[in-house]
Design an enzyme around this catalytic site. Structure first.
Site, short mmCIF file in Angstrom:
data_model
loop_
_atom_site.label_atom_id
_atom_site.label_comp_id
_atom_site.label_asym_id
_atom_site.label_seq_id
_atom_site.Cartn_x
_atom_site.Cartn_y
_atom_site.Cartn_z
N CYS A 95 -44.13 -5.39 -4.52
CA CYS A 95 -43.26 -4.21 -4.53
C CYS A 95 -43.94 -3.11 -3.72
CB CYS A 95 -43.06 -3.75 -5.97
SG CYS A 95 -42.01 -2.30 -6.12
N LEU A 96 -43.17 -2.43 -2.87
CA LEU A 96 -43.75 -1.37 -2.04
C LEU A 96 -44.28 -0.22 -2.90
CD1 LEU A 96 -41.27 -1.25 0.97
CD2 LEU A 96 -43.53 -2.30 0.86
N GLY A 100 -37.36 -5.36 1.04
CA GLY A 100 -36.33 -4.70 0.24
C GLY A 100 -36.80 -3.34 -0.23
N GLN A 120 -37.23 4.51 -4.67
CA GLN A 120 -38.60 4.34 -4.16
C GLN A 120 -38.95 5.37 -3.09
OE1 GLN A 120 -38.01 -0.13 -3.65
NE2 GLN A 120 -40.20 0.00 -4.08
N HIS A 147 -34.57 -7.91 -7.98
CA HIS A 147 -35.73 -7.01 -8.00
C HIS A 147 -35.27 -5.58 -7.68
CE1 HIS A 147 -40.08 -6.07 -6.76
NE2 HIS A 147 -39.40 -5.02 -6.36
N GLU A 148 -34.44 -5.44 -6.63
CA GLU A 148 -34.01 -4.09 -6.20
C GLU A 148 -33.01 -3.49 -7.18
OE1 GLU A 148 -35.84 -2.86 -4.07
OE2 GLU A 148 -36.67 -4.66 -3.16
N HIS A 186 -34.71 -1.85 -9.94
CA HIS A 186 -35.21 -0.50 -9.61
C HIS A 186 -34.18 0.57 -9.96
CE1 HIS A 186 -39.10 -0.82 -7.70
NE2 HIS A 186 -38.70 -1.75 -6.86
#
Ligand SMILES: [Zn+2]
Length: 172
Positions: free
Chosen positions: A95-96, A46, A51, A137-138, A141
């Protein structure tokens, strides 16, 4: 299409609240394509636009795991949680933007999400399991919230300190 550099903790950009997308135009479709390529390259399941440094309410998700499995990209514009179930589930999240750090997070197990697709159509989905966790989660963000905000302050401070040190090291 191109792979974009990822914004990493503790960059304050990650704390920005993203703006709604007002029209689904060529620039939005290009951003979606770039985000998918960046997400596959990482690799991750994701990604939120912030990001890659773009403060727009857009997410890409692909939960197909195996490399030989057919890709199943999903793009969500202006996603919004319309309903959260009472039941909760725990997943180990990563998380990236916070590479190589994982922690268990408890969230509602099932949600209903409204969003706009890349054709500009209004849609709703019911999500549970990993998709429910990933969407939450996304969507966090897009509001400047990270998964480490859902863990203990002690653990959060530790990981922020670690990434702050690392970013200073690479800056010199
Ligand atoms: Zn993330």
């Amino acid at each position: 299409m191109s792979v974009k550099p990822l914004v990493l903790l503790p960059d304050p950009v990650l704390r920005q609240v993203s703006e709604p997308i007002v029209s689904v135009d060529e620039a939005v479709r290009r951003l979606a394509a770039d985000m998918l390529e960046t997400m596959y390259d990482a690799p991750g399941i994701g990604l939120a636009a912030i990001q890659v440094g773009v403060p727009l309410r857009m997410l890409t998700i692909d939960l197909s795991k195996e490399e030989d499995e057919e890709k199943a990209p999903q793009v969500f514009l202006n996603p919004e949680i319309l309903h959260s179930g009472d039941e909760r589930s725990i997943y180990e999240e990563g998380c990236l933007s916070i590479p190589d750090y994982y922690a268990e997070v408890e969230r509602p197990a099932a949600i209903r999400v409204g969003y706009i697709d890349l054709d500009g159509a209004r849609r709703e989905i019911e999500a549970d399991g990993l998709l429910a966790t990933c969407l939450q989660h996304e969507i966090d963000h897009l509001n400047g919230v990270l998964f480490i905000d859902h863990i203990s302050k002690l653990k959060r401070d530790m990981v922020i300190r670690k990434f702050t040190k690392a970013s200073k090291r690479t800056a010199v």
